[in-house]
Design an enzyme around this catalytic site. Sequence first.
Site, short mmCIF file in Angstrom:
data_model
loop_
_atom_site.label_atom_id
_atom_site.label_comp_id
_atom_site.label_asym_id
_atom_site.label_seq_id
_atom_site.Cartn_x
_atom_site.Cartn_y
_atom_site.Cartn_z
N CYS A 170 0.84 -1.21 0.00
CA CYS A 170 0.00 0.00 0.00
C CYS A 170 0.87 1.26 0.00
O CYS A 170 1.55 1.53 -0.98
CB CYS A 170 -1.00 -0.04 1.16
SG CYS A 170 -2.38 1.08 0.92
N HIS B 286 -3.56 -5.27 0.43
CA HIS B 286 -3.01 -5.72 1.72
C HIS B 286 -3.09 -7.24 1.90
O HIS B 286 -4.08 -7.73 2.43
CB HIS B 286 -3.80 -5.06 2.85
CG HIS B 286 -3.47 -3.63 3.06
ND1 HIS B 286 -2.55 -3.20 4.00
CD2 HIS B 286 -3.92 -2.51 2.45
CE1 HIS B 286 -2.45 -1.89 3.97
NE2 HIS B 286 -3.27 -1.44 3.03
N GLU C 173 -1.67 -9.09 4.07
CA GLU C 173 -1.63 -9.53 5.48
C GLU C 173 -3.00 -9.56 6.14
O GLU C 173 -3.22 -10.33 7.08
CB GLU C 173 -0.65 -8.66 6.29
CG GLU C 173 -1.13 -7.27 6.69
CD GLU C 173 -1.26 -6.28 5.53
OE1 GLU C 173 -0.79 -6.58 4.41
OE2 GLU C 173 -1.85 -5.21 5.75
#
Length: 319
Positions: free
Chosen positions: A135, A246, A248
């Site tokens: 990001c 993202h 994660e």
Amino acid sequence: MQLPFFLGFLFLGTCLCIHQSDLIWNKQYIENNRPVVGILTQIVTDEARKQYGSTYIPASYVKYIESAGSRVMPIKLNLTTAEYKNIFNKINGLLLIGGASNLETSEFARVANIFYHLALKANDAGDYFPMWGTCLGMQLLTVLVSGHNLLENASAENIALPLNFTRAAFSSRMFAAFPEELMKALEKEPLTGHFHHYGLTVKAFTENKELTNFFSVISTNIAQNGVHFISTFEGKRYPFYGVQWHPEVNSFQWDSTLSFPHSPHAVQLSSLLAQFFVNEGRKSLHNFDDPKVETLTLIYSYTPIFAGNFSGYEQIYFF
Ligand SMILES: *[C@@H]1O[C@H](CO)[C@@H](O)[C@H](O)[C@H]1NC(C)=O
Ligand SMILES: *[C@@H]1O[C@H](CO)[C@@H](O)[C@H](O)[C@H]1NC(C)=O
Ligand SMILES: *[C@@H]1O[C@H](CO)[C@@H](O)[C@H](O)[C@H]1NC(C)=O
Ligand SMILES: *[C@@H]1O[C@H](CO)[C@@H](O)[C@H](O)[C@H]1NC(C)=O
């Protein structure tokens, strides 16, 4: 048998070409099975949170790296260039996280710039050192490579999207270990969580020579304002990677008001990309020469705090 001259020439040309990428990508590396990935912290800007520390890392990024078999070293933002150089020689890769920091004037940008130049130099000298931007971290990579902030409104805020893969995706390093079924799912299912106002438009990328020379575009997406932006890229000659989304969150964030993909495919995506990056780190032989320093500086001597009642994160490490 003597090859006709022109054929020999052709072979030579082809060989040189393959040889160049061979050097970096197909070289046999001694495997480092005790990797440490550095994660740059970001400044705490919210006054009410400064009681916890001056910098932070959301725990999801730490878990993401740990999930693939690497340890994590948090990197503070108030050290000297000499200290960063010292850290660089100990860690095996660097993760630039998402968040909100100025891409040119912040301490986050200053420190990332130091590591970026160390990484360029090391890789040029055959000392493999991968970098990853997620990001804001990816946006920062575009500023470091181009020398300009070329970001524009390309909002994709709180939305999960499939990826629009380019042809390069299917010969990329990032997705090389992905099963065909998952690649197909990625093109159809909303497996990537986007939380950004800005992005690098396909147009801005295409018009910038530094960026087109440096990165292969792996995927694009359409923003909520209709512009096409680059959602994934990888370095052509350097082990540098960027995702505007993202990975994660798929495994490690759960706020139900946010568009975090949690399907089996979403989790598989997160796991495989984490493994990919940590495996890149395994090609680096940097290490801590002093076990005492290693023990004291790794993430294990910090405890994340519960943050679910004041942020979109469940847990945050403060430093
Ligand atoms: C996918 O990318 C291509 C260019 O690579 C573009 O022409 C097309 O409109 C994009 N489609 C979507 C759904 O984003
Ligand atoms: C970006 O564009 C969207 C849609 O056109 C608009 O609603 C939003 O305010 C813009 N954001 C910024 C930061 O300019
Ligand atoms: C959040 O929860 C923790 C643990 O229950 C508590 O100590 C803290 O004061 C809460 N913070 C806020 C801002 O409500
Ligand atoms: C850096 O900031 C930390 C707090 O995060 C503080 O404990 C430390 O003393 C600072 N170091 C320097 C060199 O200013």
